[in-house]
Scaffold this motif. Sequence first.
Motif, PDB file in Angstrom:
ATOM      1  N   THR A  60      38.471  23.457  30.779  1.00 55.03           N
ATOM      2  CA  THR A  60      38.689  22.440  31.855  1.00 55.03           C
ATOM      3  C   THR A  60      38.188  22.849  33.134  1.00 55.03           C
ATOM      4  OG1 THR A  60      41.036  22.768  32.091  1.00 55.03           O
ATOM      5  CG2 THR A  60      40.383  21.122  30.555  1.00 55.03           C
ATOM      6  N   VAL A  61      38.404  24.400  33.149  1.00 55.52           N
ATOM      7  CA  VAL A  61      38.035  24.797  34.653  1.00 55.52           C
ATOM      8  C   VAL A  61      36.585  24.497  35.064  1.00 55.52           C
ATOM      9  CG1 VAL A  61      38.193  26.808  35.926  1.00 55.52           C
ATOM     10  CG2 VAL A  61      39.967  26.360  34.892  1.00 55.52           C
ATOM     11  N   GLU A  62      36.592  24.278  36.430  1.00 59.90           N
ATOM     12  CA  GLU A  62      35.179  24.022  37.026  1.00 59.90           C
ATOM     13  C   GLU A  62      35.076  25.197  38.069  1.00 59.90           C
ATOM     14  OE1 GLU A  62      34.969  19.361  36.742  1.00 59.90           O
ATOM     15  OE2 GLU A  62      35.537  20.251  38.599  1.00 59.90           O
ATOM     16  N   GLY A  63      35.822  25.985  38.283  1.00 60.51           N
ATOM     17  CA  GLY A  63      35.542  27.279  39.497  1.00 60.51           C
ATOM     18  C   GLY A  63      35.188  28.428  38.565  1.00 60.51           C
ATOM     19  N   THR A  64      35.083  29.431  39.279  1.00 56.77           N
ATOM     20  CA  THR A  64      34.395  30.628  38.774  1.00 56.77           C
ATOM     21  C   THR A  64      35.688  31.563  38.751  1.00 56.77           C
ATOM     22  OG1 THR A  64      32.230  30.388  39.583  1.00 56.77           O
ATOM     23  CG2 THR A  64      33.034  32.411  39.264  1.00 56.77           C
ATOM     24  N   ASP A  65      35.798  32.589  37.622  1.00 51.51           N
ATOM     25  CA  ASP A  65      36.784  33.608  37.529  1.00 51.51           C
ATOM     26  C   ASP A  65      35.942  34.676  38.283  1.00 51.51           C
ATOM     27  OD1 ASP A  65      38.352  35.911  36.844  1.00 51.51           O
ATOM     28  OD2 ASP A  65      37.900  35.720  34.937  1.00 51.51           O
ATOM     29  N   CYS A  66      36.573  35.061  39.749  1.00 52.74           N
ATOM     30  CA  CYS A  66      35.863  36.219  40.292  1.00 52.74           C
ATOM     31  C   CYS A  66      36.573  37.646  40.244  1.00 52.74           C
ATOM     32  CB  CYS A  66      35.990  35.881  41.785  1.00 52.74           C
ATOM     33  SG  CYS A  66      35.017  34.206  42.047  1.00 52.74           S
ATOM     34  N   SER A  67      37.473  37.532  39.223  1.00 50.93           N
ATOM     35  CA  SER A  67      38.282  38.731  38.797  1.00 50.93           C
ATOM     36  C   SER A  67      37.368  40.193  38.792  1.00 50.93           C
ATOM     37  CB  SER A  67      39.205  38.577  37.800  1.00 50.93           C
ATOM     38  OG  SER A  67      38.441  38.506  36.606  1.00 50.93           O
ATOM     39  N   GLY A  68      36.197  39.796  38.165  1.00 47.60           N
ATOM     40  CA  GLY A  68      35.343  40.918  37.920  1.00 47.60           C
ATOM     41  C   GLY A  68      34.846  41.669  39.247  1.00 47.60           C
ATOM     42  N   PRO A  69      34.273  40.850  40.235  1.00 48.08           N
ATOM     43  CA  PRO A  69      33.781  41.287  41.387  1.00 48.08           C
ATOM     44  C   PRO A  69      35.032  41.821  42.114  1.00 48.08           C
ATOM     45  CG  PRO A  69      32.765  39.465  41.114  1.00 48.08           C
ATOM     46  CD  PRO A  69      33.598  39.509  39.875  1.00 48.08           C
ATOM     47  N   ILE A  70      36.171  41.173  42.156  1.00 45.09           N
ATOM     48  CA  ILE A  70      37.499  41.639  42.982  1.00 45.09           C
ATOM     49  C   ILE A  70      37.942  43.124  42.472  1.00 45.09           C
ATOM     50  CG2 ILE A  70      39.838  41.029  43.206  1.00 45.09           C
ATOM     51  CD1 ILE A  70      38.922  38.128  43.381  1.00 45.09           C
ATOM     52  N   LEU A  71      37.847  43.127  41.223  1.00 49.38           N
ATOM     53  CA  LEU A  71      38.227  44.440  40.449  1.00 49.38           C
ATOM     54  C   LEU A  71      37.131  45.453  40.516  1.00 49.38           C
ATOM     55  CD1 LEU A  71      40.175  43.115  37.499  1.00 49.38           C
ATOM     56  CD2 LEU A  71      41.343  44.320  39.545  1.00 49.38           C
ATOM     57  N   GLY A  72      36.129  45.231  41.136  1.00 51.40           N
ATOM     58  CA  GLY A  72      34.943  46.277  41.218  1.00 51.40           C
ATOM     59  C   GLY A  72      34.239  46.676  39.962  1.00 51.40           C
ATOM     60  N   ARG A  73      34.414  45.483  38.849  1.00 52.44           N
ATOM     61  CA  ARG A  73      33.578  45.516  37.754  1.00 52.44           C
ATOM     62  C   ARG A  73      32.380  44.945  37.489  1.00 52.44           C
ATOM     63  NH1 ARG A  73      37.137  43.680  33.348  1.00 52.44           N
ATOM     64  NH2 ARG A  73      37.941  42.329  34.746  1.00 52.44           N
ATOM     65  N   GLY A  74      31.911  44.133  38.507  1.00 48.12           N
ATOM     66  CA  GLY A  74      30.816  43.435  38.653  1.00 48.12           C
ATOM     67  C   GLY A  74      31.209  41.998  37.765  1.00 48.12           C
TER      68      GLY A  74
END
Length: 483
Positions: A362-376
């Motif tokens: 259902t989510v419309e936003g973006t999971d930004c965990s990759g960039p935040i963790l330095g994984r791209g």
Amino acid sequence: MTDTMNEPAGLTRKPNIVYVFADQWRRQAAGFRGEDEVMTPNIDAFAAESLVFNHAVSCTPLCSPHRAALMTGTYPQTSGVYTNCKLGADIQLRESDMCIGDALKQSGYATGYIGKWHLDLPEQNVAERPESGAAGWDAYTPPGPKRHGFDFWYSYGTYDEHMTPHYWRDSPEMIQIRQWSVEHETDMALDYLEQRARRREEPFVLFVSWNPPHSPFDQVPDRYKRIYEGRTVKFRPNVRAEGLAAHTGEPFEDGIERLTEYMNDYCAAVTGIDEQFGRLLQKLKELGLADDTLVVLSSDHGELMGAHGLMAKHSWHEESIGIPCLMRWPGHIAAGETDLLFNSVDIMPTLLGLAGLAIPETVEGTDCSGPILGRGGDAPSAAFICTFPGRKDAIEQFAAQGLDNKRYGWRGVRTARYTYVVHRGYSAVDPSFCLRLLYDLQEDPYQMNPLKLQRASQHPVAERLEGQLREWLEAAGDAFIIA
């Protein structure tokens, strides 16, 4: 719900999550930023250990819409929470919506919520004298699906008496307190942390929602007010103290002396928040929980405080949409700054991503965990922002002309450099009104010299951003009219 393939490298257990957010606290009002002259030593020290977001924004700079986006990862067009949950309006978070509390509880988290909720239907919309004693926009949210997975509950709907707050637990009996709400809610949060420290095998999430520095600005303990007493404020260049007005309809007095009082009290509240946040951090350290806990400090929207002659929120200006956002998770999130565009709808999926959990469809936003963790990984290039006419008088004006208020207001795109807005107005006095504004935040950081356009094709950046805006409106099912 759990998807171990998403787990950050080196993660041996799910992180605890402490998400702290204040109401109407603007990005500029933190000492380490060097903008507003406000004292925040604990937040400044926390910033040095955290990832600081320079471009965190509220997709709809108003209390309930941001909170719904935070909880669901969806825009107001989807959640239906396009304006505040208030008296006379059938606006509330649906029981059927998948929220972050639901997802975390299903994944084995202990869940807690303390403070302002403002996502339930005001009880006086359905009962003149509710058993709980809730009045006006306020509401007691009973145990069950309306709490969206939060087991520990010490909360209220919305109530702006900061020095004499009240709360509910698991019954309609109102708990009345004579203590600054921020301090009292912090006391409750410290107790919750101590309880969770005894059960370290089970990860927990705690949301702490402080109402100040939301108006009334003067409802702050004297010990914080004295810090700013008699101070001459150095206002931002875009501030006008005469003719102060708020899109929300809240009355404010004019003049530089009155605006100075507002600003000094506002800063006093932020300094008070800083002290209470320091208590939370110290308790995590004392309990040995700091290294295992992701701590996020943010807000739901900003405060204009005279910028462009405006007060409160609900506008597209940086003082309104810009929110602080700081994340600390030792050993996982590197300290520093990021120019990642981080919108309200991105918070829920990102927190789940950081915990290694699957993101609901259902989510419309973006999971930004990759960039935040330095994984791209995914990094949004634009943040979509919007508001809708929600005041009763405005809705009635639209209805009198046979118009749908939700097709008006403004919609916009915020990128790292530009803000582009199409404004259709907050009332139906002139339904043909359509104003396009393009701000270059690099050349004009105070948004004092927007480019005013009749057509997007008059400027290549405006044309590109309006194209993105139209695509988003179509995807969101938004019937907003771009003339």
